[in-house]
Design an enzyme around this catalytic site. Structure first.
Site, PDB file in Angstrom:
ATOM      1  N   LYS A  76       5.032   9.238   8.475  1.00 30.98           N
ATOM      2  CA  LYS A  76       4.899   8.691   9.836  1.00 30.98           C
ATOM      3  C   LYS A  76       5.982   9.216  10.786  1.00 30.98           C
ATOM      4  O   LYS A  76       5.959  10.394  11.175  1.00 30.98           O
ATOM      5  CB  LYS A  76       4.866   7.158   9.772  1.00 30.98           C
ATOM      6  CG  LYS A  76       3.648   6.620   8.969  1.00 30.98           C
ATOM      7  CD  LYS A  76       3.609   5.109   8.956  1.00 30.98           C
ATOM      8  CE  LYS A  76       2.598   4.610   7.954  1.00 30.98           C
ATOM      9  NZ  LYS A  76       1.208   4.620   8.467  1.00 30.98           N
ATOM     10  N   ASP A 131       9.358   2.539  -0.795  1.00 33.69           N
ATOM     11  CA  ASP A 131       8.361   3.246   0.010  1.00 33.69           C
ATOM     12  C   ASP A 131       8.646   2.902   1.476  1.00 33.69           C
ATOM     13  O   ASP A 131       8.237   1.839   1.960  1.00 33.69           O
ATOM     14  CB  ASP A 131       6.948   2.825  -0.403  1.00 33.69           C
ATOM     15  CG  ASP A 131       5.897   3.522   0.439  1.00 33.69           C
ATOM     16  OD1 ASP A 131       4.688   3.353   0.162  1.00 33.69           O
ATOM     17  OD2 ASP A 131       6.272   4.245   1.388  1.00 33.69           O
ATOM     18  N   TYR A 136       0.863  -1.195   0.000  1.00 37.94           N
ATOM     19  CA  TYR A 136       0.000   0.000   0.000  1.00 37.94           C
ATOM     20  C   TYR A 136       0.887   1.228   0.000  1.00 37.94           C
ATOM     21  O   TYR A 136       1.846   1.297   0.783  1.00 37.94           O
ATOM     22  CB  TYR A 136      -0.889  -0.006   1.237  1.00 37.94           C
ATOM     23  CG  TYR A 136      -1.726   1.248   1.424  1.00 37.94           C
ATOM     24  CD1 TYR A 136      -1.508   2.100   2.501  1.00 37.94           C
ATOM     25  CD2 TYR A 136      -2.743   1.582   0.531  1.00 37.94           C
ATOM     26  CE1 TYR A 136      -2.273   3.240   2.686  1.00 37.94           C
ATOM     27  CE2 TYR A 136      -3.512   2.723   0.702  1.00 37.94           C
ATOM     28  CZ  TYR A 136      -3.276   3.542   1.778  1.00 37.94           C
ATOM     29  OH  TYR A 136      -4.037   4.682   1.965  1.00 37.94           O
TER      30      TYR A 136
HETATM   31  P1  KE4 Z   1      -0.399   8.429   4.559  1.00 40.91           P
HETATM   32  O1  KE4 Z   1      -0.902   9.161   3.333  1.00 40.91           O
HETATM   33  O2  KE4 Z   1      -1.494   7.661   5.273  1.00 40.91           O
HETATM   34  O3  KE4 Z   1       0.400   9.353   5.488  1.00 40.91           O
HETATM   35  O4  KE4 Z   1       0.679   7.351   4.052  1.00 40.91           O
HETATM   36  C1  KE4 Z   1       0.296   6.413   3.087  1.00 40.91           C
HETATM   37  C2  KE4 Z   1       1.229   5.214   3.164  1.00 40.91           C
HETATM   38  C3  KE4 Z   1       2.222   5.094   2.215  1.00 40.91           C
HETATM   39  N1  KE4 Z   1       3.090   4.064   2.234  1.00 40.91           N
HETATM   40  C4  KE4 Z   1       3.029   3.121   3.206  1.00 40.91           C
HETATM   41  C5  KE4 Z   1       4.024   2.006   3.201  1.00 40.91           C
HETATM   42  C6  KE4 Z   1       2.035   3.203   4.222  1.00 40.91           C
HETATM   43  O5  KE4 Z   1       1.987   2.251   5.189  1.00 40.91           O
HETATM   44  C7  KE4 Z   1       1.116   4.258   4.199  1.00 40.91           C
HETATM   45  C8  KE4 Z   1       0.003   4.390   5.226  1.00 40.91           C
HETATM   46  N2  KE4 Z   1      -0.144   3.279   6.114  1.00 40.91           N
HETATM   47  C9  KE4 Z   1      -1.484   3.097   6.667  1.00 40.91           C
HETATM   48  C10 KE4 Z   1      -1.448   1.894   7.627  1.00 40.91           C
HETATM   49  N3  KE4 Z   1      -1.055   0.685   7.000  1.00 40.91           N
HETATM   50  C11 KE4 Z   1      -1.945   4.337   7.362  1.00 40.91           C
HETATM   51  C12 KE4 Z   1      -3.197   4.143   8.196  1.00 40.91           C
HETATM   52  C13 KE4 Z   1      -4.379   4.790   7.542  1.00 40.91           C
HETATM   53  O6  KE4 Z   1      -4.533   4.703   6.301  1.00 40.91           O
HETATM   54  O7  KE4 Z   1      -5.172   5.375   8.307  1.00 40.91           O
END
Ligand code: KE4
Length: 434
Positions: free
Chosen positions: A271, A243, A148
């Site tokens: 994060k 990523d 993701y």
């Molecule tokens: P954000 O746009 O949510 O800050 O980051 C997206 C993203 C990009 N790449 C990786 C590897 C990620 O894990 C994420 C976001 N992770 C999720 C949890 N697996 C965030 C939680 C959510 O969507 O509320």
């Protein structure tokens, strides 16, 4: 077990939120869709502890989905945010704090010579994909099922078969045009990656992947997979994008790339780099990054990019991680939690496979045919209902795990040996009752 009977305030808050906000949440990951029941509403956090609006306390193994590696409200981070706040919140103009944070990121992450800050991980990956296409002049983006990268249209594609398939939009509103150039493979499918490059290598702008996956539950790369991705992208003039939104500053101060010994062309961050405030970043070799506007022609912009409060939180977090490395402690806690969970599952006769890297871990409720979990097809064989029962069994003992089988849990530097022991004891009780 659901939230409502023993958490009346969360139950009422959820009913109110559902009337105002789609699904009652501002991100679907929080909706408890993967475990059933209603989400719990929280009102404060300190160290390794969360307190919900019914006054119940939980050991937190989500840590805001990764950012809170130091625990909540770390004194150094709080003080930095308060100092920044005393001077203002947002200027829409450059500050020296952004350069200081950039220097920390560049010093820490092997692949990064220049870095651009944005406000989320999604913005980071979206920008990195655009930059890779702008730098190479090519369109094709290779991604992997179960990885993701945020809600970027081009990367929101269905988990396809293990053969190279054209991406199929995974969400209404994502048009075929948006994913036409997205090529989907299974993670760790090295032979398929080699075959794809042999056939279409000159079309590919970039390969983007999680160097250690957190988003199908924890899945580690096979040794040859990352090496092949690095070799093939180099050979065919494509970019390798790690990523590290989740793994950056989590698995090591230099991220997964530091411990895996593979250096990508671009890295995305989020994060932890924002210390719990909205901040993402993407960076890489100078010759690539100097193509980003206004140095170059690849457009990317953001009103709150490099926001002073987020920069203060991120800077304090990275300085604390640099000055007082938590990684040996996190590895010790992770190893104890892993062996404890394995022992608890064995004692209860519950078939599981446990995957861990440092302070990221997932216990998959399955074994046999799907074991070990190496990609999305094997992750999909998990018994998500069993995970849901385990999740609620732990909630009822004050342990807050990720509300999905397909997420990794996170241990923080605020967790103690006693917390790990209590969590293992709770797992014995939860699994025995399954
Ligand atoms: P954000 O746009 O949510 O800050 O980051 C997206 C993203 C990009 N790449 C990786 C590897 C990620 O894990 C994420 C976001 N992770 C999720 C949890 N697996 C965030 C939680 C959510 O969507 O509320």
């Amino acid at each position: 077990m659901t939230a409502s009977p023993s958490r009346p305030h969360s139950h009422a808050a959820f009913a109110r939120a559902r009337a105002l906000i789609p699904g009652g949440v501002n991100s679907p990951a929080r909706a408890f869709g993967g475990v059933g029941g209603e989400p719990i509403f929280f009102e404060r956090a300190e160290g390794q502890w969360l307190t919900d609006i019914d006054g119940l306390q939980y050991l937190d193994y989500i840590g805001s989905w990764g950012p809170m590696i130091l625990g909540h409200r770390h004194p150094r981070v709080v003080a930095a945010i308060e100092r920044a706040l005393s001077r203002g919140t947002s200027y829409g103009a450059p500050t020296e704090g952004e350069s200081h944070l950039a220097e920390l990121i560049i010093a820490a992450v092997p692949s990064i010579e220049k870095v651009r800050m944005v406000s989320s991980g999604t913005e980071a990956t979206m920008s990195a994909v655009r930059l890779a296409r702008g730098f190479t002049g090519r369109h094709g983006i290779v991604k992997f099922a179960g990885n993701y990268h945020g809600h970027v249209d081009a990367l929101l594609v269905a988990t396809g078969s293990s053969a190279a398939t054209l991406g199929v939009p995974d969400s209404p509103g994502v048009t075929p045009g948006a994913t036409r150039d997205t090529i989907l493979l299974d993670y760790n499918a090295t032979a398929h990656l080699e075959a794809l490059f042999a056939a279409r290598g000159d079309e590919i702008a970039a390969v983007i992947l999680e160097p250690v996956v957190g988003n199908m539950g924890l899945v580690v790369p096979s040794p040859d997979f990352l090496a092949a991705a690095r070799r093939l992208t180099e050979k065919h003039g494509a970019l390798l994008v790690f990523d590290e939104v989740m793994t950056g500053f989590r698995l090591a101060y230099g991220g997964a790339q530091e411990i895996l010994g593979v250096t990508p062309d671009l890295t995305t961050l989020g994060k932890i780099v924002g210390g719990g405030l909205p901040l993402g970043a993407y960076g890489g070799r100078r010759e690539i990054m100097d193509n980003v506007l206004p140095a170059g022609k690849v457009f990317q912009a953001g009103t709150l990019s490099g926001n002073p409060l987020a920069v203060a939180a991120g800077t304090a977090t990275l300085e604390e991680l640099r000055d007082h490395s938590p990684y040996p402690l996190l590895e010790r806690h992770g190893a104890r939690l892993e062996s404890g969970f394995r022992a608890a599952a064995t004692a209860a006769g519950v078939p599981v496979s446990v995957a861990r890297r440092g302070s990221m871990m997932t216990m998959f409720f399955q074994q046999g045919e799907g074991w070990p979990v190496v990609d999305w097809p094997t992750a999909c064989r998990s018994d998500t209902k069993a995970y849901g029962r385990f999740f609620w069994g732990m909630i009822d003992q004050g342990i807050y795990l990720p509300c999905s089988q397909y997420e990794a849990l996170f241990i923080s530097a605020a967790h103690t040996d006693a917390d790990i022991d209590a969590t293992v004891a709770a797992a014995h009780a939860a699994l025995a009752g399954m």
